[in-house]
Design a protein around this motif. Sequence first.
Motif, PDB file in Angstrom:
ATOM      1  N   ILE A 102      -3.477  -2.071  -6.669  1.00  0.00           N
ATOM      2  CA  ILE A 102      -2.387  -2.935  -6.210  1.00  0.00           C
ATOM      3  C   ILE A 102      -2.938  -4.211  -5.571  1.00  0.00           C
ATOM      4  CG2 ILE A 102      -0.506  -3.070  -4.533  1.00  0.00           C
ATOM      5  CD1 ILE A 102      -0.250   0.083  -5.313  1.00  0.00           C
ATOM      6  N   ARG A 103      -3.929  -4.037  -4.667  1.00  0.00           N
ATOM      7  CA  ARG A 103      -4.426  -5.225  -3.973  1.00  0.00           C
ATOM      8  C   ARG A 103      -5.225  -6.132  -4.902  1.00  0.00           C
ATOM      9  NH1 ARG A 103      -3.266  -3.712   1.403  1.00  0.00           N
ATOM     10  NH2 ARG A 103      -3.640  -1.509   1.797  1.00  0.00           N
TER      11      ARG A 103
ATOM     12  N   VAL B 118       6.139  -6.476  -7.658  1.00  0.00           N
ATOM     13  CA  VAL B 118       5.709  -5.139  -8.073  1.00  0.00           C
ATOM     14  C   VAL B 118       4.897  -4.490  -6.952  1.00  0.00           C
ATOM     15  CG1 VAL B 118       5.603  -5.859 -10.496  1.00  0.00           C
ATOM     16  CG2 VAL B 118       3.544  -5.926  -9.089  1.00  0.00           C
ATOM     17  N   GLY B 119       4.790  -3.161  -6.999  1.00  0.00           N
ATOM     18  CA  GLY B 119       4.028  -2.466  -5.968  1.00  0.00           C
ATOM     19  C   GLY B 119       3.750  -1.033  -6.374  1.00  0.00           C
ATOM     20  N   GLY B 120       3.264  -0.261  -5.422  1.00  0.00           N
ATOM     21  CA  GLY B 120       2.936   1.117  -5.758  1.00  0.00           C
ATOM     22  C   GLY B 120       2.908   2.013  -4.543  1.00  0.00           C
ATOM     23  N   ILE B 121       2.917   3.308  -4.813  1.00  0.00           N
ATOM     24  CA  ILE B 121       2.892   4.296  -3.737  1.00  0.00           C
ATOM     25  C   ILE B 121       1.762   5.284  -4.000  1.00  0.00           C
ATOM     26  CG2 ILE B 121       4.197   6.155  -2.635  1.00  0.00           C
ATOM     27  CD1 ILE B 121       6.725   4.582  -3.280  1.00  0.00           C
ATOM     28  N   THR B 122       0.886   5.411  -3.006  1.00  0.00           N
ATOM     29  CA  THR B 122      -0.214   6.363  -3.146  1.00  0.00           C
ATOM     30  C   THR B 122       0.252   7.729  -2.663  1.00  0.00           C
ATOM     31  OG1 THR B 122      -1.101   6.152  -0.919  1.00  0.00           O
ATOM     32  CG2 THR B 122      -1.808   4.511  -2.525  1.00  0.00           C
ATOM     33  N   SER B 123      -0.519   8.733  -3.011  1.00  0.00           N
ATOM     34  CA  SER B 123      -0.095  10.094  -2.728  1.00  0.00           C
ATOM     35  C   SER B 123      -0.914  10.712  -1.608  1.00  0.00           C
ATOM     36  CB  SER B 123      -0.269  10.934  -3.987  1.00  0.00           C
ATOM     37  OG  SER B 123       0.042  12.266  -3.700  1.00  0.00           O
TER      38      SER B 123
ATOM     39  N   THR C 107      -6.509  12.975  -4.058  1.00  0.00           N
ATOM     40  CA  THR C 107      -7.765  12.901  -3.318  1.00  0.00           C
ATOM     41  C   THR C 107      -7.924  11.524  -2.670  1.00  0.00           C
ATOM     42  OG1 THR C 107      -8.948  12.064  -5.228  1.00  0.00           O
ATOM     43  CG2 THR C 107      -8.870  14.463  -4.968  1.00  0.00           C
ATOM     44  N   ASN C 108      -8.873  11.435  -1.748  1.00  0.00           N
ATOM     45  CA  ASN C 108      -9.192  10.148  -1.137  1.00  0.00           C
ATOM     46  C   ASN C 108      -9.559   9.128  -2.199  1.00  0.00           C
ATOM     47  OD1 ASN C 108      -8.910  10.757   1.647  1.00  0.00           O
ATOM     48  ND2 ASN C 108     -10.817  11.913   1.567  1.00  0.00           N
ATOM     49  N   GLU C 109     -10.342   9.582  -3.175  1.00  0.00           N
ATOM     50  CA  GLU C 109     -10.835   8.666  -4.201  1.00  0.00           C
ATOM     51  C   GLU C 109      -9.674   8.136  -5.033  1.00  0.00           C
ATOM     52  OE1 GLU C 109     -11.932  11.694  -3.495  1.00  0.00           O
ATOM     53  OE2 GLU C 109     -13.829  11.187  -2.526  1.00  0.00           O
ATOM     54  N   GLU C 110      -8.727   9.025  -5.343  1.00  0.00           N
ATOM     55  CA  GLU C 110      -7.579   8.600  -6.153  1.00  0.00           C
ATOM     56  C   GLU C 110      -6.692   7.631  -5.378  1.00  0.00           C
ATOM     57  OE1 GLU C 110      -7.463  12.559  -8.976  1.00  0.00           O
ATOM     58  OE2 GLU C 110      -6.387  12.570  -7.098  1.00  0.00           O
ATOM     59  N   THR C 111      -6.496   7.955  -4.105  1.00  0.00           N
ATOM     60  CA  THR C 111      -5.679   7.092  -3.266  1.00  0.00           C
ATOM     61  C   THR C 111      -6.321   5.715  -3.124  1.00  0.00           C
ATOM     62  OG1 THR C 111      -4.934   9.026  -2.098  1.00  0.00           O
ATOM     63  CG2 THR C 111      -4.676   6.946  -0.979  1.00  0.00           C
ATOM     64  N   PHE C 112      -7.623   5.728  -2.914  1.00  0.00           N
ATOM     65  CA  PHE C 112      -8.330   4.463  -2.769  1.00  0.00           C
ATOM     66  C   PHE C 112      -8.160   3.611  -4.030  1.00  0.00           C
ATOM     67  CE2 PHE C 112     -12.020   1.660  -2.846  1.00  0.00           C
ATOM     68  CZ  PHE C 112     -12.034   1.170  -1.548  1.00  0.00           C
ATOM     69  N   LEU C 113      -8.249   4.258  -5.189  1.00  0.00           N
ATOM     70  CA  LEU C 113      -8.134   3.494  -6.430  1.00  0.00           C
ATOM     71  C   LEU C 113      -6.727   2.928  -6.619  1.00  0.00           C
ATOM     72  CD1 LEU C 113     -10.231   5.329  -9.163  1.00  0.00           C
ATOM     73  CD2 LEU C 113     -10.858   3.428  -7.661  1.00  0.00           C
ATOM     74  N   VAL C 114      -5.707   3.679  -6.228  1.00  0.00           N
ATOM     75  CA  VAL C 114      -4.345   3.157  -6.397  1.00  0.00           C
ATOM     76  C   VAL C 114      -4.152   1.924  -5.520  1.00  0.00           C
ATOM     77  CG1 VAL C 114      -1.888   3.616  -6.087  1.00  0.00           C
ATOM     78  CG2 VAL C 114      -3.344   5.360  -7.125  1.00  0.00           C
ATOM     79  N   GLN C 115      -4.590   2.007  -4.253  1.00  0.00           N
ATOM     80  CA  GLN C 115      -4.399   0.816  -3.415  1.00  0.00           C
ATOM     81  C   GLN C 115      -5.283  -0.337  -3.881  1.00  0.00           C
ATOM     82  OE1 GLN C 115      -6.379  -0.461  -0.461  1.00  0.00           O
ATOM     83  NE2 GLN C 115      -8.149   0.628  -1.327  1.00  0.00           N
TER      84      GLN C 115
ATOM     85  N   GLY D 170      -2.414  -8.027  -7.161  1.00  0.00           N
ATOM     86  CA  GLY D 170      -2.587  -9.247  -6.370  1.00  0.00           C
ATOM     87  C   GLY D 170      -1.660  -9.360  -5.179  1.00  0.00           C
ATOM     88  N   ASN D 171      -1.165  -8.221  -4.674  1.00  0.00           N
ATOM     89  CA  ASN D 171      -0.370  -8.264  -3.442  1.00  0.00           C
ATOM     90  C   ASN D 171      -0.680  -7.011  -2.629  1.00  0.00           C
ATOM     91  OD1 ASN D 171       1.347  -6.000  -4.171  1.00  0.00           O
ATOM     92  ND2 ASN D 171       2.428  -7.382  -5.561  1.00  0.00           N
ATOM     93  N   ASN D 172      -0.013  -6.868  -1.485  1.00  0.00           N
ATOM     94  CA  ASN D 172      -0.276  -5.702  -0.622  1.00  0.00           C
ATOM     95  C   ASN D 172       0.906  -4.735  -0.592  1.00  0.00           C
ATOM     96  OD1 ASN D 172      -2.931  -6.376   0.273  1.00  0.00           O
ATOM     97  ND2 ASN D 172      -2.014  -7.990   1.525  1.00  0.00           N
TER      98      ASN D 172
END
Lengths: 953, 68
Positions: A357-358, A337-342, A346-354, A362-364
Amino acid sequence: MTYSRQADFGTPEAHSDKAVTLTVDGRPVTVPAGTTVMRAAAEIGTAIPKLCATDSLKQFGSCRLCLVEIDGARGTPASCTTPVAEGMVVHTQTPRLQKLRKGVMELYISDHPLDCLTCAANGDCELQDQAGAVGLRDVRYGKEGATHLGQAKDQSNPYFDFDPSKCIVCSRCVRACDEVQGTLALTIEGRGFGSKVSAGLASDDFLGSECVSCGACVQACPTATLSEKSLIEIGTPERAVVTTCAYCGVGCTFRAEMRGEQLVRMVPWKDGKANRGHSCVKGRFAWGYATHKERITRPMIRASIDQPWREVSWDEAFAHAASELKRIQAKYGRRSVGGITSSRCTNEETFLVQKLIRAGFGNNNVDTCARVCHSPTGYGLKTTFGTSAGTQDFDSVMQADVILVIGANPTDGHPVFASRMKRRLRPKNGQPGARLIVVDPRRTDLVRSPHIEAAHHLPLRPGTNVAVLTAMAHTIVTEGLADEAFVRERCDWDEYQEWAEFVSRPENSPETLAAVTLVDPAELRGAARLYATGGNAAIYYGLGVTEHSQGSSTVMAIANLAMATGNIGRPGVGVNPLRGQNNVQGACDMGSFPHELSGYRHVSDPDARALFEADWGVAIDPEPGLRIPNMLDAAVDGAFKALYVQGEDILQSDPNTSHVAAGLAAMECVIVQDLFLNETANYAHIFLPGSTFLEKDGTFTNAERRIQPVRKVMEPLNGHADWEVTQLLARALGLDWNYRHPSEVMDEIARLTPSFAGVSFARLDELGSIQWPANDKAPDGTPVMHIDGFVRGKGKFVVTDYVPTDEKTGPRYPLLLTTGRILSHYNVGAQTRRTANTAWHPEDRLEIHPVDAEDRGLKDGDWVRLASRAGETSLRALVTDRVAPGVVYTTFHHPQTQANVVTTDYSDWATNCPEYKVTAVQVSPSNGPSHWQEDYEALSERARRIETAEAAE
Amino acid sequence: MNSQERLVYMANQIARNVATQPEPQAIVAVADHIKAFWDPRMKAMILAAPEGLTPVARAAVERLRTVQ
Ligand code: SF4
Ligand code: SF4
Ligand code: SF4
Ligand code: FES
């Protein structure tokens, strides 16, 4: 908070080291030499009546309302054109002045409709204010005789009206279009009483003219003559909140002017350091998508993509998403599984998405849309300079003597910065402007525009950037133009020598390489000499550099050139990527790439990992994760099964659409979080409604590393800001997240990222914006980087060998397609297509040279079939010699066109950034949409069905 | 191209772009690049089936096998 306009000092700020002290109405004031009397008075709060002056424009001195008396001076000089002098004694209000001003005002008002009560600008009109200020009580003439009243309005522009009856011919609009925007669409036609404002020819209306709808004239107009349609419709605002545009990487700041929760208008903020009071049609006007009827505001799920969507409660959506993710990881493994940030969130939202995932997955396996635009910038600048970002602030361009634009079309892609650049390129006060070199397969607008002519345009064959830059380096090194003193001091000398030896080889001369680049060697040598010897030389580049199989090499070749000529580390020079989406820089900074934690630290770095592990209380996978194209490959192989996509539309924005579709279709759970049912959502199983930038707090980081606040002005229509949605999903997965506000996320970012150590919402409120790195060494941020040394220590020269792309033309595909964007639309157009911006670009067109068109029997406007090895689509032709023979060009703003059906999956060797800019194609006549377009149309109609919900929440 | 073929293509493409370096350095550069940017499954796939690699890319993959 009550509403007031931003203060207007009447004339632009003067810059001087010399201070001058004078008195205005008995009060002393000290200002820089060169300041006008009007501005000096305004500095201490004295508003001298004025009409033709405003501080965004050069003083003009036509209305004669701003008269003052100065002790010892004769007559009544205009304060807007009179510079201050030491010891000057100014009187702004005397019986004589009062009488003169009343006379002037009377003339204006006698020819002005007196419908103030019903006028859209009532309460927001300078003419009205000034009539009050000069004490006008009676108008003696104008009741009979000729007036300008009752003229027809020009309502052709979708966002503002022009009502000539209200015009006082102050020419502020004309000057704004010239000085601020640089388009020169407007003129004052005729003279004296007959003079009036005109958008070009008498027959031209605003829409049909050269006008690009930037709004600068509307902003400058002191009357209701030029007014926003939204203002006319809604009424005057009652409060204003400063926020940041969510469209492009320029990062203009605006005052969102509100009435209740309704947005009346977006007005560019004069104190914004990125835009300095200017705007473009997107940020200024194209925000109607925020309340578009197609916006989805309730979560939806479905078991498979051929079923209709079913609206569910947030709780059900999160519970379902969490159970699916857990089920899939249990069955297919942690890395399935994984994800894509936008790059739009915002920076804060992007930070939370990554982080989700991490720390949660539990992966990168996290990547971002920057993969498909600026990942080579990250790789190339990190390798050569040591940091993945542009080196300058935007202001720096004003000190450049030579501007090299390569693979970028700023007038369309970065319009507000382009206006600034144009100001530097145009002659000013008798001084010549900066000289311009354009490297682009197309003759972009910048090459020749009013008062600007490129010194050199190198119309290279698409895909040969590295060869052109190597040939320039060859010229510089072999002609002895390199700045060896700089190189010895600042760079690794051995690496430089290896590089210099390589570029000096005869096979790298402009003459030899002309065979592949198709660039005239004499012109190329001229450009190289100018870059090396013309004074401060600055490079600006865009996606025409990065989106190639040698994107990373090109970025490094650019960096080599800047280092070899000493054009780095001070204002006026540097290497500047122009970023596409508003927060591409931020998304990269926030650790959106699968191999990097925030602040560009590799996941294999144990110290960096330890920091995060201690803060988050989980182990971080030391192995890099999958990049977007790798995720899709793995999905087709059956090894990657679930994807969480926040605010991106990979199906439309990524290359080789059918491959993307196959990858998505192979997944068991696709979670899309967006404003609309985008194209990717056609393949989704869970839809989480997103929020707009007007509905949340946070920060964006623009192309000059400037972190700027985004401020909430209305409640989210969907009930949650995007960061809250991610947090709720994380909680459903069992993570104990308790952020109460995005400022707490920023505090975490600052704690874990050295270059952000000095950033907080409080600091941002205080300073307005901060350019990272901001830490103990640079508490107020860093406008220009690498001043005393490179971030990595010594600058690194990297030999960049030209390797031709494997995407080759041949008998079946003889033309090269390159892609780009236009001003009025943004990326895949999901927002702009849902605004009146469609007035300018209702469809994507294929630009083709007249010779190629004639060979194929094509006329302007014909439907053509555009085919590559990957697929085919159809669209209408635009025959133009802007493109060279053998090259065709289109945009990708409209899903019907699906330009990415034809782009291939070749990509940059270092980062897998797709090679959008080169596809071998054939063009032939056609009667309409291709099979793919028809099939896709049918599929998306099916995939977008929503079942009417029986059970409400 | 299937995924396996694409990985071989990518490794060869990296090797071509560092080809101006002397061979030993080029091999290290390719190996380091794959190590830094490929996910574990991609690495495993190329290690399992290195057919079709150019000599430098092939040597780089062998190097990865020993350093891993
Ligand atoms: S909107 Fe901008 S481009 Fe159009 S006329 Fe006004 S200033 Fe000129
Ligand atoms: S339209 Fe407005 S800005 Fe332009 S001349 Fe008329 S009053 Fe002045
Ligand atoms: S789209 Fe870009 S240039 Fe236009 S207003 Fe927004 S940030 Fe500024
Ligand atoms: S404001 Fe000074 S002359 Fe118009």
